[in-house]
Motif scaffolding. Structure first.
Motif, PDB file in Angstrom:
ATOM      1  N   SER A 157      -1.870  -4.857   2.113  1.00 19.64           N
ATOM      2  CA  SER A 157      -2.126  -3.833   3.137  1.00 19.64           C
ATOM      3  C   SER A 157      -1.079  -3.880   4.241  1.00 19.64           C
ATOM      4  O   SER A 157      -0.244  -4.768   4.278  1.00 19.64           O
ATOM      5  CB  SER A 157      -3.516  -4.040   3.738  1.00 19.64           C
ATOM      6  OG  SER A 157      -3.626  -5.334   4.272  1.00 19.64           O
ATOM      7  N   THR A 171       0.835  -1.200   0.000  1.00 20.60           N
ATOM      8  CA  THR A 171       0.000   0.000   0.000  1.00 20.60           C
ATOM      9  C   THR A 171       0.874   1.256   0.000  1.00 20.60           C
ATOM     10  O   THR A 171       1.845   1.347   0.748  1.00 20.60           O
ATOM     11  CB  THR A 171      -0.900   0.022   1.249  1.00 20.60           C
ATOM     12  OG1 THR A 171      -1.797  -1.088   1.184  1.00 20.60           O
ATOM     13  CG2 THR A 171      -1.711   1.301   1.306  1.00 20.60           C
ATOM     14  N   ALA A 215     -11.433  -6.942 -10.597  1.00 22.65           N
ATOM     15  CA  ALA A 215     -11.104  -7.504  -9.292  1.00 22.65           C
ATOM     16  C   ALA A 215     -11.852  -8.816  -9.109  1.00 22.65           C
ATOM     17  O   ALA A 215     -12.880  -9.044  -9.758  1.00 22.65           O
ATOM     18  CB  ALA A 215     -11.473  -6.526  -8.191  1.00 22.65           C
ATOM     19  N   SER A 264     -11.970   6.988  -9.393  1.00 26.69           N
ATOM     20  CA  SER A 264     -11.292   6.208  -8.361  1.00 26.69           C
ATOM     21  C   SER A 264      -9.775   6.227  -8.488  1.00 26.69           C
ATOM     22  O   SER A 264      -9.061   5.927  -7.520  1.00 26.69           O
ATOM     23  CB  SER A 264     -11.787   4.758  -8.395  1.00 26.69           C
ATOM     24  OG  SER A 264     -11.550   4.189  -9.665  1.00 26.69           O
ATOM     25  N   LYS A 290      -3.566   1.357  -3.499  1.00 29.93           N
ATOM     26  CA  LYS A 290      -4.385   0.935  -2.375  1.00 29.93           C
ATOM     27  C   LYS A 290      -4.782  -0.526  -2.552  1.00 29.93           C
ATOM     28  O   LYS A 290      -4.806  -1.026  -3.683  1.00 29.93           O
ATOM     29  CB  LYS A 290      -5.658   1.786  -2.323  1.00 29.93           C
ATOM     30  CG  LYS A 290      -5.423   3.280  -2.312  1.00 29.93           C
ATOM     31  CD  LYS A 290      -6.745   4.029  -2.413  1.00 29.93           C
ATOM     32  CE  LYS A 290      -6.535   5.534  -2.450  1.00 29.93           C
ATOM     33  NZ  LYS A 290      -7.822   6.268  -2.562  1.00 29.93           N
ATOM     34  N   PRO A 291      -5.130  -1.216  -1.476  1.00 27.08           N
ATOM     35  CA  PRO A 291      -5.567  -2.613  -1.619  1.00 27.08           C
ATOM     36  C   PRO A 291      -6.735  -2.763  -2.589  1.00 27.08           C
ATOM     37  O   PRO A 291      -6.811  -3.778  -3.302  1.00 27.08           O
ATOM     38  CB  PRO A 291      -5.970  -2.982  -0.188  1.00 27.08           C
ATOM     39  CG  PRO A 291      -5.096  -2.140   0.662  1.00 27.08           C
ATOM     40  CD  PRO A 291      -4.992  -0.824  -0.066  1.00 27.08           C
ATOM     41  N   GLU A 292      -7.606  -1.790  -2.658  1.00 24.44           N
ATOM     42  CA  GLU A 292      -8.744  -1.878  -3.576  1.00 24.44           C
ATOM     43  C   GLU A 292      -8.348  -1.725  -5.042  1.00 24.44           C
ATOM     44  O   GLU A 292      -9.185  -1.888  -5.929  1.00 24.44           O
ATOM     45  CB  GLU A 292      -9.815  -0.835  -3.225  1.00 24.44           C
ATOM     46  CG  GLU A 292      -9.295   0.580  -3.061  1.00 24.44           C
ATOM     47  CD  GLU A 292      -9.021   0.944  -1.619  1.00 24.44           C
ATOM     48  OE1 GLU A 292      -8.434   0.108  -0.881  1.00 24.44           O
ATOM     49  OE2 GLU A 292      -9.390   2.077  -1.225  1.00 24.44           O
ATOM     50  N   ASP A 293      -7.086  -1.425  -5.320  1.00 21.06           N
ATOM     51  CA  ASP A 293      -6.586  -1.411  -6.697  1.00 21.06           C
ATOM     52  C   ASP A 293      -6.195  -2.808  -7.167  1.00 21.06           C
ATOM     53  O   ASP A 293      -5.863  -2.991  -8.346  1.00 21.06           O
ATOM     54  CB  ASP A 293      -5.375  -0.483  -6.824  1.00 21.06           C
ATOM     55  CG  ASP A 293      -5.725   0.971  -6.578  1.00 21.06           C
ATOM     56  OD1 ASP A 293      -4.931   1.659  -5.904  1.00 21.06           O
ATOM     57  OD2 ASP A 293      -6.782   1.424  -7.071  1.00 21.06           O
ATOM     58  N   THR A 294      -6.226  -3.770  -6.270  1.00 20.31           N
ATOM     59  CA  THR A 294      -5.888  -5.140  -6.634  1.00 20.31           C
ATOM     60  C   THR A 294      -6.852  -5.670  -7.683  1.00 20.31           C
ATOM     61  O   THR A 294      -8.073  -5.644  -7.493  1.00 20.31           O
ATOM     62  CB  THR A 294      -5.923  -6.055  -5.387  1.00 20.31           C
ATOM     63  OG1 THR A 294      -4.885  -5.651  -4.488  1.00 20.31           O
ATOM     64  CG2 THR A 294      -5.724  -7.512  -5.782  1.00 20.31           C
ATOM     65  N   LYS A 320     -15.811  -9.300  -9.217  1.00 21.96           N
ATOM     66  CA  LYS A 320     -16.408  -8.046  -9.680  1.00 21.96           C
ATOM     67  C   LYS A 320     -16.363  -7.952 -11.195  1.00 21.96           C
ATOM     68  O   LYS A 320     -15.634  -8.681 -11.856  1.00 21.96           O
ATOM     69  CB  LYS A 320     -15.680  -6.851  -9.062  1.00 21.96           C
ATOM     70  CG  LYS A 320     -15.821  -6.755  -7.551  1.00 21.96           C
ATOM     71  CD  LYS A 320     -15.224  -5.470  -7.032  1.00 21.96           C
ATOM     72  CE  LYS A 320     -15.420  -5.332  -5.530  1.00 21.96           C
ATOM     73  NZ  LYS A 320     -14.854  -4.047  -5.011  1.00 21.96           N
TER      74      LYS A 320
END
Length: 123
Positions: free
Chosen positions: A123, A13, A39, A62, A86-90, A42
């Motif tokens: 993270s 991160t 992701a 985003s 960020k982890p949500e970019d994985t 998703k």
């Protein structure tokens, strides 16, 4: 036409990673390009796009301010520089080529797709 992405990997991160996408046949000397990501569990989502000469670039909210798309038409290559990850970019990141000079924001606007490259942000 083939698109080949490279540069994915594991990053912490806040770190940075750069992706490249080379298009065969000089496709990226004339075509708009886009980056998408998917992701786990998703749907594929738009990340950003660039028109054929790089004068128009558009980003998803985003990633705006953190990611940068560029291109080198002489090398038929499109780049995605990702900072402050960020982890949500994985996700698996895909580059796409469009048989038009203007950029598109929907996946259906693109005619050619790479195989994808995995980006994992811990993270």
């Amino acid at each position: 036409v083939q698109l080949v992405e490279s540069g994915g990997g594991l990053v912490r991160t806040g770190g940075s990673l750069g992706l490249s996408c080379v298009g065969s046949g000089g496709i990226f000397s004339i075509a708009a390009a886009g980056w998408f990501r998917q992701a786990p569990g998703k749907e594929r989502e738009f990340v950003g796009a660039i028109d054929w000469n790089g004068r128009s670039i558009y980003y998803a909210e985003s990633v705006k301010g953190r990611f940068t798309i560029s291109r080198d038409n002489a090398k038929s290559t499109v780049y995605l520089q990702m900072n402050s990850l960020k982890p949500e970019d994985t996700a698996v990141y895909y580059c796409a080529g469009r048989r038009a000079s203007n950029l598109g924001v929907e996946s259906k606007a693109y005619n050619y797709w790479g195989q994808g490259t995995l980006v994992t942000v811990s993270s």
